[in-house]
Design a protein around this motif. Structure first.
Motif, short mmCIF file in Angstrom:
data_model
loop_
_atom_site.label_atom_id
_atom_site.label_comp_id
_atom_site.label_asym_id
_atom_site.label_seq_id
_atom_site.Cartn_x
_atom_site.Cartn_y
_atom_site.Cartn_z
N VAL A 89 1.05 -1.33 0.03
CA VAL A 89 0.00 0.14 0.05
C VAL A 89 0.89 1.14 -0.04
CG1 VAL A 89 -1.95 1.23 1.05
CG2 VAL A 89 -1.72 -1.10 1.11
N CYS A 90 0.42 2.26 -0.78
CA CYS A 90 1.24 3.41 -1.20
C CYS A 90 0.04 4.60 -0.92
CB CYS A 90 1.93 3.40 -2.38
SG CYS A 90 2.60 5.15 -2.75
N TYR A 91 0.53 5.66 -0.33
CA TYR A 91 -0.48 6.72 -0.16
C TYR A 91 0.17 7.95 -0.48
CZ TYR A 91 -2.61 3.45 3.44
OH TYR A 91 -3.26 2.49 4.14
N TRP A 92 -0.59 9.12 -0.50
CA TRP A 92 -0.27 10.54 -0.68
C TRP A 92 -0.16 10.86 0.75
CZ3 TRP A 92 2.58 13.26 -4.17
CH2 TRP A 92 2.57 14.56 -3.88
N SER A 93 0.90 11.82 0.95
CA SER A 93 1.13 12.45 2.33
C SER A 93 0.75 13.66 1.91
CB SER A 93 2.70 12.35 2.76
OG SER A 93 2.63 13.33 4.00
N ARG A 94 -0.32 14.19 2.54
CA ARG A 94 -0.70 15.72 2.28
C ARG A 94 0.27 16.49 3.02
NH1 ARG A 94 -6.72 15.85 4.40
NH2 ARG A 94 -5.64 14.85 6.04
N SER A 95 0.84 16.13 4.10
CA SER A 95 1.99 17.12 5.01
C SER A 95 3.30 17.26 4.08
CB SER A 95 2.21 16.66 6.37
OG SER A 95 2.68 15.37 6.46
N ARG A 96 3.80 16.23 3.46
CA ARG A 96 4.99 16.17 2.77
C ARG A 96 4.86 16.59 1.11
NH1 ARG A 96 6.21 11.18 6.16
NH2 ARG A 96 5.14 10.13 4.81
N GLN A 97 3.58 16.33 0.93
CA GLN A 97 3.39 16.23 -0.66
C GLN A 97 4.02 15.39 -1.18
OE1 GLN A 97 1.07 18.80 -2.25
NE2 GLN A 97 0.20 18.08 -0.30
N CYS A 98 3.98 14.08 -0.88
CA CYS A 98 4.94 13.24 -1.75
C CYS A 98 4.11 11.87 -1.29
CB CYS A 98 6.27 13.17 -1.42
SG CYS A 98 6.69 12.63 0.15
N LEU A 99 4.57 10.82 -2.44
CA LEU A 99 4.03 9.39 -1.96
C LEU A 99 4.90 9.06 -0.81
CD1 LEU A 99 4.60 7.78 -5.43
CD2 LEU A 99 2.46 8.53 -4.63
N TRP A 100 3.90 8.03 0.12
CA TRP A 100 4.11 7.64 1.29
C TRP A 100 3.88 6.12 1.20
CZ3 TRP A 100 -0.17 7.92 5.29
CH2 TRP A 100 0.21 7.27 6.39
N ARG A 101 4.85 5.42 1.35
CA ARG A 101 4.90 3.89 1.11
C ARG A 101 4.80 3.39 2.40
NH1 ARG A 101 7.84 6.30 -2.88
NH2 ARG A 101 6.90 5.84 -4.81
N LYS A 102 3.76 3.00 3.01
CA LYS A 102 3.52 2.47 4.28
C LYS A 102 4.55 1.56 4.87
CE LYS A 102 1.02 2.23 8.06
NZ LYS A 102 1.23 3.43 9.22
N GLY A 103 5.23 1.89 5.81
CA GLY A 103 6.23 1.03 6.24
C GLY A 103 7.61 1.26 5.77
N GLU A 104 7.67 2.24 4.87
CA GLU A 104 8.95 2.45 4.39
C GLU A 104 10.07 2.70 5.24
OE1 GLU A 104 9.63 4.97 0.17
OE2 GLU A 104 8.87 6.11 1.70
#
Length: 139
Positions: free
Chosen positions: A68-83
């Motif tokens: 699962v990959c999300y979009w981080s609204r605070s960092r404005q980038c892709l957020w790969r859960k558990g990265e």
């Protein structure tokens, strides 16, 4: 051909009926920032683990990589859960809601889902003028 009423059309569908992926994907109702909410649920226990946001790129990556990959609204980038934590979410199934403006990820969660090291982000009970912690930390 793009069907402007694809979600309405799918309401009348039958179990097992298939629809063109590109047609449906193109009609997901992204918000003004190009995002839709993603509810993440444990595929075995059905516990709701978290709510985050995905854009088209994050959703495509999730579907193709099965992580699962999300979009981080605070960092404005892709957020790969558990990265960074190692607490990965492995996709079992993804489901769009009936009108295409939110998605449900059914996952196998490895480690806690919440950044607080709790199994779920939903550990705060809200009631009549009080908030209560409902679950213990997994530390």
């Amino acid at each position: 051909m793009v069907d402007a009423c694809i979600f309405k059309h799918m309401e009348q569908g039958f179990i097992g009926q298939k629809f063109d992926f590109d047609n449906v994907f193109s009609q997901i109702k992204w918000n003004q920032d190009g995002l839709i909410p993603a509810i993440t649920q444990d595929s075995s226990s059905k516990e709701v683990l978290m709510l985050a946001w995905v854009n088209a790129e994050a959703l495509t990556e999730t579907l193709t990589q099965q992580h699962v990959c999300y979009w981080s609204r605070s960092r404005q980038c892709l957020w790969r859960k558990g990265e960074s934590s190692g607490h990965r979410q492995f996709l079992v199934e993804a489901r769009l809601d009936c009108d295409g403006d939110s998605i449900l990820f059914l996952v196998r969660q490895h480690g806690p889902a919440c950044h607080t090291n709790r199994p779920s982000c939903f550990y705060l009970g809200i009631g009549n003028h009080q908030i209560t912690i409902l679950s213990e930390s997994t530390l």
